[in-house]
Scaffold this active site. Structure first.
Site, PDB file in Angstrom:
ATOM      1  N   TYR A   1       0.839  -1.200   0.000  1.00  0.00           N
ATOM      2  CA  TYR A   1       0.000   0.000   0.000  1.00  0.00           C
ATOM      3  C   TYR A   1       0.876   1.253   0.000  1.00  0.00           C
ATOM      4  O   TYR A   1       0.643   2.198  -0.760  1.00  0.00           O
ATOM      5  CB  TYR A   1      -0.921  -0.022   1.222  1.00  0.00           C
ATOM      6  CG  TYR A   1      -1.746   1.232   1.420  1.00  0.00           C
ATOM      7  CD1 TYR A   1      -2.761   1.572   0.534  1.00  0.00           C
ATOM      8  CD2 TYR A   1      -1.510   2.073   2.506  1.00  0.00           C
ATOM      9  CE1 TYR A   1      -3.512   2.726   0.711  1.00  0.00           C
ATOM     10  CE2 TYR A   1      -2.259   3.227   2.694  1.00  0.00           C
ATOM     11  CZ  TYR A   1      -3.253   3.544   1.798  1.00  0.00           C
ATOM     12  OH  TYR A   1      -3.995   4.691   1.982  1.00  0.00           O
TER      13      TYR A   1
ATOM     14  N   GLU B   1     -11.487   6.233   5.574  1.00  0.00           N
ATOM     15  CA  GLU B   1     -10.837   7.007   6.643  1.00  0.00           C
ATOM     16  C   GLU B   1     -11.782   7.153   7.833  1.00  0.00           C
ATOM     17  O   GLU B   1     -11.350   7.116   8.990  1.00  0.00           O
ATOM     18  CB  GLU B   1     -10.407   8.387   6.127  1.00  0.00           C
ATOM     19  CG  GLU B   1      -9.265   8.369   5.124  1.00  0.00           C
ATOM     20  CD  GLU B   1      -7.922   7.974   5.698  1.00  0.00           C
ATOM     21  OE1 GLU B   1      -7.790   7.843   6.935  1.00  0.00           O
ATOM     22  OE2 GLU B   1      -6.980   7.789   4.897  1.00  0.00           O
TER      23      GLU B   1
ATOM     24  N   TRP C   1      -4.931   1.491  10.433  1.00  0.00           N
ATOM     25  CA  TRP C   1      -5.173   1.436   8.996  1.00  0.00           C
ATOM     26  C   TRP C   1      -4.998   0.014   8.475  1.00  0.00           C
ATOM     27  O   TRP C   1      -5.666  -0.403   7.525  1.00  0.00           O
ATOM     28  CB  TRP C   1      -4.251   2.410   8.253  1.00  0.00           C
ATOM     29  CG  TRP C   1      -4.517   2.389   6.781  1.00  0.00           C
ATOM     30  CD1 TRP C   1      -3.705   1.921   5.803  1.00  0.00           C
ATOM     31  CD2 TRP C   1      -5.714   2.827   6.115  1.00  0.00           C
ATOM     32  NE1 TRP C   1      -4.319   2.050   4.578  1.00  0.00           N
ATOM     33  CE2 TRP C   1      -5.552   2.599   4.743  1.00  0.00           C
ATOM     34  CE3 TRP C   1      -6.919   3.405   6.563  1.00  0.00           C
ATOM     35  CZ2 TRP C   1      -6.524   2.919   3.801  1.00  0.00           C
ATOM     36  CZ3 TRP C   1      -7.888   3.729   5.620  1.00  0.00           C
ATOM     37  CH2 TRP C   1      -7.688   3.477   4.258  1.00  0.00           C
TER      38      TRP C   1
END
Length: 199
Positions: free
Chosen positions: A29, A51, A59
């Site tokens: 990522y 988010e 995350w």
């Protein structure tokens, strides 16, 4: 690990922050996606949604669940999500593949409707990018990276006025980092400047 800036040099000889060096999914990522410009409505709406779901979580948790999120939210197509009913909310609350938080699920639906409404004013992408600052941070260490900025505070307030939910200043700064509006890659990172937004 480099103690002076908090990066780790991988087997490939490239320095990455600790969060991006912890597992292969996060590294991919970081190397391929994080900080690259997002300029399509569906992509921006997805990022805002994810988010929001990430708030209070890592995350990595969201990234591992992203495929399930995309399936549950019909690839984050704004019209599709805007049409969700209470029945859909209950269905999502039973979906173990996503983060089952009723407030965040409702926020995704609310934000889909707000995204559609913003089309009359140029659209979500133009709106979010209009808060791009005149300069970007140049962090030498993780401690140098801010968690909010005047622009993220202003973006948060502006989105709330447009009917968006779960768009606090810290969440919006994370969004701005993720979609290339600011470049908070460490100056010694191989990804610094890769977005092409900041020379």
């Amino acid at each position: 690990m480099s103690p002076d800036n908090g990066t780790i040099v991988g087997k490939d000889g490239l320095a990455r922050p600790l969060w991006a060096a912890s597992d292969p999914l996060m590294q991919a990522y970081y190397d391929q996606e994080w900080g690259m410009p997002v300029r399509d409505e569906q992509g921006m709406y997805e990022r805002i949604s994810l988010e929001a779901f990430q708030a209070g979580l890592s995350w990595a948790t969201i990234l591992r669940k992203r495929d399930a999120f995309r399936k549950a939210f019909l690839d984050f197509h704004p019209e599709s999500v805007a049409a969700f009913t209470e029945t859909d909310v209950e269905r999502l609350m039973l979906d173990a593949g996503i983060v089952r938080n009723r407030s965040k699920i409702n926020a995704a639906i609310t934000n889909a409707k707000a995204t559609i409404s913003l089309r009359e004013e140029g659209g979500l992408v133009e709106f979010v990018w209009s808060f791009q600052p005149g300069s970007t941070p140049t962090p030498s260490s993780l401690a140098d990276i801010p968690t909010t900025s005047p622009e993220s505070i202003a973006l948060s307030k502006a989105l709330r006025k447009k009917g968006f939910a779960f768009v606090g200043p810290t969440t919006m700064y994370a969004l701005m980092e993720a979609v290339g509006i600011v470049d908070t890659h460490l100056v010694n990172s191989h990804r610094r400047g890769s977005s092409g937004v900041w020379a």
